[in-house]
Enzyme design. Structure first.
Site, PDB file in Angstrom:
ATOM      1  N   ARG A 140       0.809  -1.210   0.000  1.00  0.00           N
ATOM      2  CA  ARG A 140       0.000   0.000   0.000  1.00  0.00           C
ATOM      3  C   ARG A 140       0.854   1.277   0.000  1.00  0.00           C
ATOM      4  O   ARG A 140       0.482   2.283   0.575  1.00  0.00           O
ATOM      5  CB  ARG A 140      -0.955   0.040   1.212  1.00  0.00           C
ATOM      6  CG  ARG A 140      -1.915  -1.118   1.282  1.00  0.00           C
ATOM      7  CD  ARG A 140      -3.005  -1.030   0.216  1.00  0.00           C
ATOM      8  NE  ARG A 140      -4.148  -1.835   0.595  1.00  0.00           N
ATOM      9  CZ  ARG A 140      -5.257  -1.347   1.146  1.00  0.00           C
ATOM     10  NH1 ARG A 140      -5.399  -0.076   1.347  1.00  0.00           N
ATOM     11  NH2 ARG A 140      -6.238  -2.157   1.465  1.00  0.00           N
ATOM     12  N   ARG A 151      -5.723  12.234  -7.370  1.00  0.00           N
ATOM     13  CA  ARG A 151      -7.007  11.538  -7.275  1.00  0.00           C
ATOM     14  C   ARG A 151      -8.196  12.490  -7.160  1.00  0.00           C
ATOM     15  O   ARG A 151      -9.343  12.071  -7.373  1.00  0.00           O
ATOM     16  CB  ARG A 151      -7.006  10.650  -6.019  1.00  0.00           C
ATOM     17  CG  ARG A 151      -6.804   9.164  -6.174  1.00  0.00           C
ATOM     18  CD  ARG A 151      -7.991   8.389  -6.680  1.00  0.00           C
ATOM     19  NE  ARG A 151      -9.280   8.665  -6.037  1.00  0.00           N
ATOM     20  CZ  ARG A 151      -9.680   8.190  -4.882  1.00  0.00           C
ATOM     21  NH1 ARG A 151      -8.909   7.398  -4.178  1.00  0.00           N
ATOM     22  NH2 ARG A 151     -10.872   8.491  -4.393  1.00  0.00           N
ATOM     23  N   ASP A 202      -6.894  -2.365  -7.424  1.00  0.00           N
ATOM     24  CA  ASP A 202      -7.520  -2.903  -6.214  1.00  0.00           C
ATOM     25  C   ASP A 202      -7.911  -4.348  -6.466  1.00  0.00           C
ATOM     26  O   ASP A 202      -8.155  -4.745  -7.613  1.00  0.00           O
ATOM     27  CB  ASP A 202      -8.750  -2.091  -5.806  1.00  0.00           C
ATOM     28  CG  ASP A 202      -9.126  -2.390  -4.353  1.00  0.00           C
ATOM     29  OD1 ASP A 202      -8.560  -1.761  -3.447  1.00  0.00           O
ATOM     30  OD2 ASP A 202      -9.948  -3.296  -4.125  1.00  0.00           O
ATOM     31  N   TYR A 241     -15.765 -10.447   0.601  1.00  0.00           N
ATOM     32  CA  TYR A 241     -16.400  -9.177   0.230  1.00  0.00           C
ATOM     33  C   TYR A 241     -17.684  -9.417  -0.561  1.00  0.00           C
ATOM     34  O   TYR A 241     -18.690  -8.736  -0.366  1.00  0.00           O
ATOM     35  CB  TYR A 241     -15.444  -8.292  -0.582  1.00  0.00           C
ATOM     36  CG  TYR A 241     -14.393  -7.624   0.274  1.00  0.00           C
ATOM     37  CD1 TYR A 241     -14.752  -6.632   1.172  1.00  0.00           C
ATOM     38  CD2 TYR A 241     -13.061  -7.995   0.198  1.00  0.00           C
ATOM     39  CE1 TYR A 241     -13.797  -6.023   1.974  1.00  0.00           C
ATOM     40  CE2 TYR A 241     -12.105  -7.391   0.994  1.00  0.00           C
ATOM     41  CZ  TYR A 241     -12.473  -6.405   1.887  1.00  0.00           C
ATOM     42  OH  TYR A 241     -11.545  -5.817   2.676  1.00  0.00           O
TER      43      TYR A 241
HETATM   44  O1  CP3 Z   1      -0.104   0.687  -2.917  1.00  0.00           O
HETATM   45  C1  CP3 Z   1      -0.532  -0.451  -3.154  1.00  0.00           C
HETATM   46  O2  CP3 Z   1      -0.307  -1.426  -2.423  1.00  0.00           O
HETATM   47  C2  CP3 Z   1      -1.236  -0.685  -4.473  1.00  0.00           C
HETATM   48  C3  CP3 Z   1      -2.604  -0.581  -4.518  1.00  0.00           C
HETATM   49  C4  CP3 Z   1      -3.559  -1.395  -3.669  1.00  0.00           C
HETATM   50  C5  CP3 Z   1      -4.801  -0.850  -3.277  1.00  0.00           C
HETATM   51  N1  CP3 Z   1      -5.507  -1.850  -2.692  1.00  0.00           N
HETATM   52  C6  CP3 Z   1      -5.228   0.520  -3.531  1.00  0.00           C
HETATM   53  C7  CP3 Z   1      -6.203   1.116  -2.600  1.00  0.00           C
HETATM   54  C8  CP3 Z   1      -3.518  -2.721  -3.236  1.00  0.00           C
HETATM   55  C9  CP3 Z   1      -2.402  -3.739  -3.360  1.00  0.00           C
HETATM   56  C10 CP3 Z   1      -4.768  -2.993  -2.634  1.00  0.00           C
HETATM   57  C11 CP3 Z   1      -5.120  -4.317  -2.115  1.00  0.00           C
HETATM   58  C12 CP3 Z   1      -6.342  -4.466  -1.349  1.00  0.00           C
HETATM   59  N2  CP3 Z   1      -7.541  -3.806  -1.522  1.00  0.00           N
HETATM   60  C13 CP3 Z   1      -6.522  -5.416  -0.319  1.00  0.00           C
HETATM   61  C14 CP3 Z   1      -5.488  -6.401   0.133  1.00  0.00           C
HETATM   62  C15 CP3 Z   1      -4.431  -5.793   0.950  1.00  0.00           C
HETATM   63  C16 CP3 Z   1      -4.766  -5.432   2.359  1.00  0.00           C
HETATM   64  O3  CP3 Z   1      -4.520  -4.291   2.704  1.00  0.00           O
HETATM   65  O4  CP3 Z   1      -5.195  -6.308   3.134  1.00  0.00           O
HETATM   66  C17 CP3 Z   1      -7.822  -5.273   0.169  1.00  0.00           C
HETATM   67  C18 CP3 Z   1      -8.449  -6.058   1.305  1.00  0.00           C
HETATM   68  C19 CP3 Z   1      -8.458  -4.263  -0.618  1.00  0.00           C
HETATM   69  C20 CP3 Z   1      -9.843  -3.756  -0.526  1.00  0.00           C
HETATM   70  C21 CP3 Z   1      -9.816  -2.347  -0.076  1.00  0.00           C
HETATM   71  N3  CP3 Z   1      -9.615  -1.285  -0.927  1.00  0.00           N
HETATM   72  C22 CP3 Z   1      -9.895  -1.850   1.242  1.00  0.00           C
HETATM   73  C23 CP3 Z   1     -10.120  -2.673   2.496  1.00  0.00           C
HETATM   74  C24 CP3 Z   1      -9.736  -0.461   1.163  1.00  0.00           C
HETATM   75  C25 CP3 Z   1      -9.618   0.488   2.331  1.00  0.00           C
HETATM   76  C26 CP3 Z   1     -10.625   1.528   2.476  1.00  0.00           C
HETATM   77  C27 CP3 Z   1      -9.958   2.758   3.091  1.00  0.00           C
HETATM   78  O5  CP3 Z   1     -10.254   3.847   2.600  1.00  0.00           O
HETATM   79  O6  CP3 Z   1      -9.131   2.606   4.001  1.00  0.00           O
HETATM   80  C28 CP3 Z   1      -9.566  -0.131  -0.202  1.00  0.00           C
HETATM   81  C29 CP3 Z   1      -9.345   1.201  -0.770  1.00  0.00           C
HETATM   82  C30 CP3 Z   1      -8.024   1.430  -1.385  1.00  0.00           C
HETATM   83  N4  CP3 Z   1      -7.365   0.545  -2.166  1.00  0.00           N
HETATM   84  C31 CP3 Z   1      -7.276   2.632  -1.281  1.00  0.00           C
HETATM   85  C32 CP3 Z   1      -6.137   2.439  -2.067  1.00  0.00           C
HETATM   86  C33 CP3 Z   1      -5.037   3.436  -2.364  1.00  0.00           C
HETATM   87  C34 CP3 Z   1      -7.677   3.883  -0.525  1.00  0.00           C
HETATM   88  C35 CP3 Z   1      -8.569   4.650  -1.423  1.00  0.00           C
HETATM   89  C36 CP3 Z   1      -8.611   6.114  -1.072  1.00  0.00           C
HETATM   90  O7  CP3 Z   1      -7.551   6.757  -1.106  1.00  0.00           O
HETATM   91  O8  CP3 Z   1      -9.730   6.580  -0.844  1.00  0.00           O
END
Ligand code: CP3
Length: 356
Positions: free
Chosen positions: A42, A55, A91, A166
């Protein structure tokens, strides 16, 4: 043109020499390069002000499907921190969306489904992801790989259990109760759904590798809610199926699950070359549980990142010292970068690891 020895094209960065000697790829293949490789799960998005600026005004999943924007966000942490890898900005739910399932990412919450998948007929309505639908992914990866030169790109996908959780829950949940209920009461529908998840994730991984990703990581964020026996019987075969989508591509594969300390030994037969370890288990102990046979990735506790630098530094040194027990080590966090992290701390960790 495809290489005679590989499903990778001859111009893939692993075959044309750009990334095959990079510290990340060498460590993933069991070697110990002079400088230990470091990147952060992340690292793209979240804590970076340049990410928030890029973004602004774009929905999360729309940003993922806009190749120029996804490529720019992927490159930002590489420029800023000097990490040894980029991780593709996307994602785990993107292939689900591209297969036609209605899903959004709600800020601060995570993926939310328009209609949760809960019955046998819901599962039977699921369609595969068509190769053409993956064009935005292929386009974004191609831009990134061209810009990265000899820095490898890590592609990724969600593991079938995490994706299915999910889909069934309809959003994030504390202990995946509904998902585990389907596993208990309707094992055939469960197996069909997990196979579908393995196939969409597999298609997503393969698209990233074909377009130039040099390493992949499978994320199983929720596996820790399962018993060892349930993981082994009801989940592991589907994670292996996701990795099987990469058969013939000799790209190093990382398998990372949260809370899997008691089942680490079940992971190597599923196809990974590197096991990612969360913050709960010291790396020397994880190495013992794996019989000392595989490179490890991890496991700086993200909870240290907001602390004073002297604590961060001592912890990073301890992680690297314990990682020395394993055949090879890729330095990373024990889970993703928390959004409130000061990016300066991440840059200092990269400098520290590179100086060790
Ligand atoms: O930087 C990286 O690692 C690359 C991008 C990446 C994202 N999601 C972008 C993202 C990766 C590898 C993921 C994987 C992901 N997404 C997982 C597995 C990894 C983990 O952390 O356990 C899971 C469970 C998800 C599903 C998901 N997407 C969640 C639980 C969330 C969090 C919600 C939040 O706002 O905290 C997201 C959103 C997300 N995915 C963001 C990013 C950059 C945040 C979006 C934002 O900025 O609003």
């Amino acid at each position: 043109m495809t290489s005679p020895l590989s499903a990778l094209s001859a111009s893939h960065p692993l075959l044309d020499g750009r990334t095959s000697d990079s510290p990340l790829v060498r460590a993933a293949r069991g070697d110990r390069p002079a400088t230990p490789p470091v990147w952060f799960m992340r690292q793209a998005g979240r804590s970076l002000p340049e990410y928030r600026a890029s973004r602004a005004g774009t929905e999360m999943l729309d940003a993922c499907l806009t190749p120029d924007l996804a490529a720019e966000i992927t490159l930002q942490p590489v420029r800023r921190h000097g990490v040894d890898a980029a991780v593709f900005f996307s994602d785990i739910v993107i292939p689900v969306l591209l297969a036609g399932v209605g899903v959004r990412i709600v800020a601060g919450r995570g993926p939310v489904l328009d209609e949760p998948i809960r019955t046998a007929s819901d599962v039977l309505r699921l369609r595969p992801v068509e190769p053409e639908a993956l064009a935005p992914i292929t386009d974004a990866v191609s831009i990134v790989v061209r810009e990265l030169g000899d820095t490898p790109l890590v592609g990724f996908g969600g593991a079938p259990y995490t994706l299915a959780s999910y889909l069934i829950e309809g959003g994030p949940s504390k202990d995946q109760l509904r998902a585990r209920a389907m596993m208990r009461t309707d094992p055939r529908t469960w197996a069909t759904l997990l196979n579908w998840c393995a196939d969409v994730t597999g298609a997503f991984l393969r698209a990233q590798v074909e377009a130039g990703a040099s390493v992949v990581q499978l994320f199983d964020s929720w596996a820790g809610s399962l018993s060892r026996t349930d993981y082994q019987r009801r989940v592991a075969p589907h994670s292996r199926r996701a990795f099987d989508a990469l058969r013939g591509f000799e790209v190093p594969k990382i398998h990372f699950g949260l809370g899997m300390g008691e089942m680490l030994d079940l992971l190597p037969p599923l196809g990974a070359d590197v096991i990612g370890i969360d913050w709960r288990l010291p790396l020397d102990e994880a190495n013992d549980r794996l019989g000392g046979r595989l490179p490890l990735q991890g496991n700086i506790d993200p909870a240290f990142l907001t602390g004073p630098w002297n604590l961060v530094e001592a912890h990073v040194r301890d992680v690297v010292a314990r990682g020395a027990a394993a055949p090879a080590h890729i330095v990373n966090l024990g889970h993703g970068v928390p959004p409130e992290t000061d990016p300066e701390v991440l840059t200092r960790i990269v400098e520290l690891v590179h100086d060790l």
